[in-house]
Scaffold this motif. Structure first.
Motif, PDB file in Angstrom:
ATOM      1  N   VAL A   1       2.126   4.564  -5.157  1.00 44.96           N
ATOM      2  CA  VAL A   1       1.420   5.798  -5.503  1.00 44.96           C
ATOM      3  C   VAL A   1      -0.091   5.605  -5.444  1.00 44.96           C
ATOM      4  O   VAL A   1      -0.830   6.470  -4.964  1.00 44.96           O
ATOM      5  CB  VAL A   1       1.852   6.280  -6.900  1.00 44.96           C
ATOM      6  CG1 VAL A   1       1.049   7.507  -7.324  1.00 44.96           C
ATOM      7  CG2 VAL A   1       3.345   6.589  -6.922  1.00 44.96           C
ATOM      8  N   TYR A   2      -0.554   4.450  -5.912  1.00 43.84           N
ATOM      9  CA  TYR A   2      -1.993   4.192  -5.958  1.00 43.84           C
ATOM     10  C   TYR A   2      -2.490   3.422  -4.732  1.00 43.84           C
ATOM     11  O   TYR A   2      -3.695   3.217  -4.595  1.00 43.84           O
ATOM     12  CB  TYR A   2      -2.342   3.420  -7.230  1.00 43.84           C
ATOM     13  CG  TYR A   2      -2.038   4.191  -8.489  1.00 43.84           C
ATOM     14  CD1 TYR A   2      -2.890   5.177  -8.955  1.00 43.84           C
ATOM     15  CD2 TYR A   2      -0.865   3.944  -9.204  1.00 43.84           C
ATOM     16  CE1 TYR A   2      -2.607   5.894 -10.107  1.00 43.84           C
ATOM     17  CE2 TYR A   2      -0.570   4.651 -10.357  1.00 43.84           C
ATOM     18  CZ  TYR A   2      -1.446   5.629 -10.801  1.00 43.84           C
ATOM     19  OH  TYR A   2      -1.150   6.337 -11.946  1.00 43.84           O
ATOM     20  N   GLY A   3      -1.613   2.983  -3.887  1.00 45.25           N
ATOM     21  CA  GLY A   3      -2.005   2.336  -2.647  1.00 45.25           C
ATOM     22  C   GLY A   3      -2.662   0.983  -2.804  1.00 45.25           C
ATOM     23  O   GLY A   3      -3.347   0.518  -1.877  1.00 45.25           O
ATOM     24  N   ASN A   4      -2.449   0.314  -3.940  1.00 49.40           N
ATOM     25  CA  ASN A   4      -3.038  -1.008  -4.137  1.00 49.40           C
ATOM     26  C   ASN A   4      -2.193  -2.052  -3.412  1.00 49.40           C
ATOM     27  O   ASN A   4      -0.980  -2.136  -3.647  1.00 49.40           O
ATOM     28  CB  ASN A   4      -3.129  -1.343  -5.623  1.00 49.40           C
ATOM     29  CG  ASN A   4      -3.988  -2.555  -5.911  1.00 49.40           C
ATOM     30  OD1 ASN A   4      -3.725  -3.651  -5.440  1.00 49.40           O
ATOM     31  ND2 ASN A   4      -5.050  -2.355  -6.695  1.00 49.40           N
TER      32      ASN A   4
ATOM     33  N   ASP B   1       2.208  -0.381  -9.088  1.00 52.88           N
ATOM     34  CA  ASP B   1       1.671   0.878  -9.606  1.00 52.88           C
ATOM     35  C   ASP B   1       1.475   0.859 -11.117  1.00 52.88           C
ATOM     36  O   ASP B   1       0.471   1.375 -11.625  1.00 52.88           O
ATOM     37  CB  ASP B   1       2.603   2.031  -9.219  1.00 52.88           C
ATOM     38  CG  ASP B   1       2.458   2.420  -7.756  1.00 52.88           C
ATOM     39  OD1 ASP B   1       1.399   2.108  -7.173  1.00 52.88           O
ATOM     40  OD2 ASP B   1       3.390   3.024  -7.210  1.00 52.88           O
TER      41      ASP B   1
ATOM     42  N   VAL C   1      -1.764  -0.828 -12.051  1.00 53.13           N
ATOM     43  CA  VAL C   1      -2.923  -0.001 -11.750  1.00 53.13           C
ATOM     44  C   VAL C   1      -3.079   1.089 -12.797  1.00 53.13           C
ATOM     45  O   VAL C   1      -4.188   1.379 -13.267  1.00 53.13           O
ATOM     46  CB  VAL C   1      -2.801   0.612 -10.342  1.00 53.13           C
ATOM     47  CG1 VAL C   1      -3.996   1.506 -10.035  1.00 53.13           C
ATOM     48  CG2 VAL C   1      -2.673  -0.477  -9.292  1.00 53.13           C
ATOM     49  N   PHE C   2      -1.969   1.695 -13.191  1.00 52.78           N
ATOM     50  CA  PHE C   2      -1.995   2.753 -14.199  1.00 52.78           C
ATOM     51  C   PHE C   2      -2.517   2.235 -15.538  1.00 52.78           C
ATOM     52  O   PHE C   2      -3.220   2.952 -16.259  1.00 52.78           O
ATOM     53  CB  PHE C   2      -0.594   3.338 -14.367  1.00 52.78           C
ATOM     54  CG  PHE C   2      -0.493   4.403 -15.414  1.00 52.78           C
ATOM     55  CD1 PHE C   2      -0.934   5.691 -15.150  1.00 52.78           C
ATOM     56  CD2 PHE C   2       0.051   4.121 -16.668  1.00 52.78           C
ATOM     57  CE1 PHE C   2      -0.843   6.683 -16.117  1.00 52.78           C
ATOM     58  CE2 PHE C   2       0.144   5.099 -17.637  1.00 52.78           C
ATOM     59  CZ  PHE C   2      -0.301   6.395 -17.359  1.00 52.78           C
TER      60      PHE C   2
ATOM     61  N   ASN D   1      -4.652  -0.116 -15.891  1.00 51.38           N
ATOM     62  CA  ASN D   1      -5.995  -0.665 -15.659  1.00 51.38           C
ATOM     63  C   ASN D   1      -6.026  -2.190 -15.643  1.00 51.38           C
ATOM     64  O   ASN D   1      -6.998  -2.806 -16.101  1.00 51.38           O
ATOM     65  CB  ASN D   1      -6.984  -0.131 -16.704  1.00 51.38           C
ATOM     66  CG  ASN D   1      -7.191   1.365 -16.584  1.00 51.38           C
ATOM     67  OD1 ASN D   1      -7.273   1.903 -15.471  1.00 51.38           O
ATOM     68  ND2 ASN D   1      -7.272   2.044 -17.717  1.00 51.38           N
TER      69      ASN D   1
ATOM     70  N   THR E   1       0.805  -1.223   0.000  1.00 50.12           N
ATOM     71  CA  THR E   1       0.000   0.000   0.000  1.00 50.12           C
ATOM     72  C   THR E   1       0.839   1.275   0.000  1.00 50.12           C
ATOM     73  O   THR E   1       0.285   2.378  -0.035  1.00 50.12           O
ATOM     74  CB  THR E   1      -0.911   0.013   1.240  1.00 50.12           C
ATOM     75  OG1 THR E   1      -0.108  -0.117   2.429  1.00 50.12           O
ATOM     76  CG2 THR E   1      -1.901  -1.145   1.192  1.00 50.12           C
TER      77      THR E   1
END
Length: 389
Positions: A102-105, A110, A113-114, A116, A99
């Motif tokens: 940058v996106y805390g997933n 990251d 997530v970027f 998708n 977490t």
């Protein structure tokens, strides 16, 4: 592999080399951690990381010298195994971010997530555990080397053709890892690492420990290589290097020997890459560039092919020169200087620096007893007969 087999394969030069590496692995971290900042003997943290990178390059050079110097296999794609080991360790380091990204997933890195991505790819499973990542550091490069070598050596591809194929292999991996949909960060690669085994990768203590671990890995890699080349297996490898057809005629399974040493070499390169990544802080597809593999071959040639010590020293000396000359006005000309160095060494010192020094020392030893015997004979009144008489 018993300790006796390891120690009996060492000569004086190898023992000195190992003692120097061990001393550096102990004294440099202690100097960095215990002495006050600004002290004359204190080694700054950035130099610890820089020299740690050099040590990793020395392990890579050893792996190349094992196959090229002693078995005659010139690989121009060994950087691929180095990079695969680095990616295996980088995947573990990325999974440790959690977490804190940058996106805390907590699961996806990251870059996923970027882009998708909805779920973690199956080949990322298990890399949240260090033991699994350490195992993959050996398995992935070793498996690729085994499959590649099995196909190439059974087809009896040798010489320049094998070199070109290894270069094509690493270039194909370069193109594959550049793709964003491949699941390895694309052009940006893997970076922004936070910690390893719970320790901050940026901390001075962690960097010092990584440097010491790299020196320890260099020592073990050197001992493994020495035990191989000093054994009966090593004599067969040299026979294959010098006369492959004759070795095959004598009944040796040349392909099996080549496959074993090529796979072992790839595993060593993978370990070097795994130690390299946390010290540098990034791994991206540029590590697959064929130019990197060619440069590693130059390290071995400069230091001395077929000497092991020379290969390691060549990697350290050439990379130190690269760091020195690429930080000033000579930076645009470094590649020209490297090419000129390789040409000069090939023409003037074909055995490399260490190989040439060893040959000179042996010739000096051979001349010394002859001169002593001649002087002793002269003192006893014994002279060579004159053939004209």
């Amino acid at each position: 592999m018993t300790p006796h087999m390891l120690t009996r394969s060492l000569d004086r030069g190898a023992a000195i080399f190992l003692m120097v590496v061990a001393a550096c692995g102990i004294l440099i971290p202690l100097s960095n951690l215990l002495l006050p900042t600004g002290s004359f003997l204190q080694v700054p943290t950035y130099l610890v990381a820089l020299w740690g990178k050099y040590v990793c390059y020395a392990i890579l050079a050893l792996s190349i010298d094992l196959i090229w110097g002693y078995c005659g296999i010139l690989s121009l794609g060994h950087g691929a195994f180095f990079a695969l080991g680095g990616y295996a360790m980088g995947m573990y380091l990325m999974r440790q971010i959690g977490t804190r990204g940058v996106y805390g997933n907590p699961i996806l890195p990251d870059f996923m997530v970027f882009l998708n991505w909805q779920k973690l790819p199956w080949y990322w499973y298990g890399f949240d555990m260090f033991w699994f990542a350490a195992l993959m550091v050996l398995v992935v490069p070793g498996l690729l080397a085994f499959c590649f070598g099995w196909l190439a050596f059974r087809s009896r591809v040798t010489g320049v053709y094998l070199s070109i194929i290894t270069q094509a292999m690493t270039y194909a991996l370069l193109l594959a890892f550049f793709r964003n949909d491949f699941g390895f960060g694309g052009n940006n690669g893997l970076t922004d690492f936070k910690d390893i085994l719970g320790f901050n990768v940026q901390a001075e203590g962690t960097r010092a420990a990584l440097f010491a671990l790299s020196c320890l890995a260099l020592i073990f890699s050197f001992l493994i290589c020495r035990s191989v080349v000093s054994s009966k297996l090593g004599k067969v490898l040299i026979a294959i290097r010098d006369a492959e057809s004759r070795s095959r005629f004598l009944g040796y399974r040349v392909e099996s020997y080549k496959l074993f040493v090529f796979t072992l070499s790839a595993c060593m390169a993978g370990v070097a890459g795994a130690l390299y990544v946390p010290q540098v802080g990034i791994i991206n597809p540029s590590e697959f560039a064929p130019g990197n593999s060619i440069e590693a071959v130059i390290w071995v040639a400069v230091g001395g092919r077929g000497t092991l010590v020379g290969a390691a020293l060549g990697a350290i000396v050439v990379n130190y020169a690269k760091t020195f000359f690429t930080s000033g006005v000579l930076a645009p000309y470094w590649l020209f200087m490297l090419g000129a160095l390789f040409i000069l060494v090939t023409l003037l010192l074909p055995k490399g620096i260490v190989g040439t020094f060893s040959a000179w020392r042996e010739s000096t030893r051979e001349r010394r007893p002859a001169a002593t015997s001649a002087s002793a004979a002269a003192e006893d009144g014994i002279t060579e007969p004159n053939m004209a008489e």
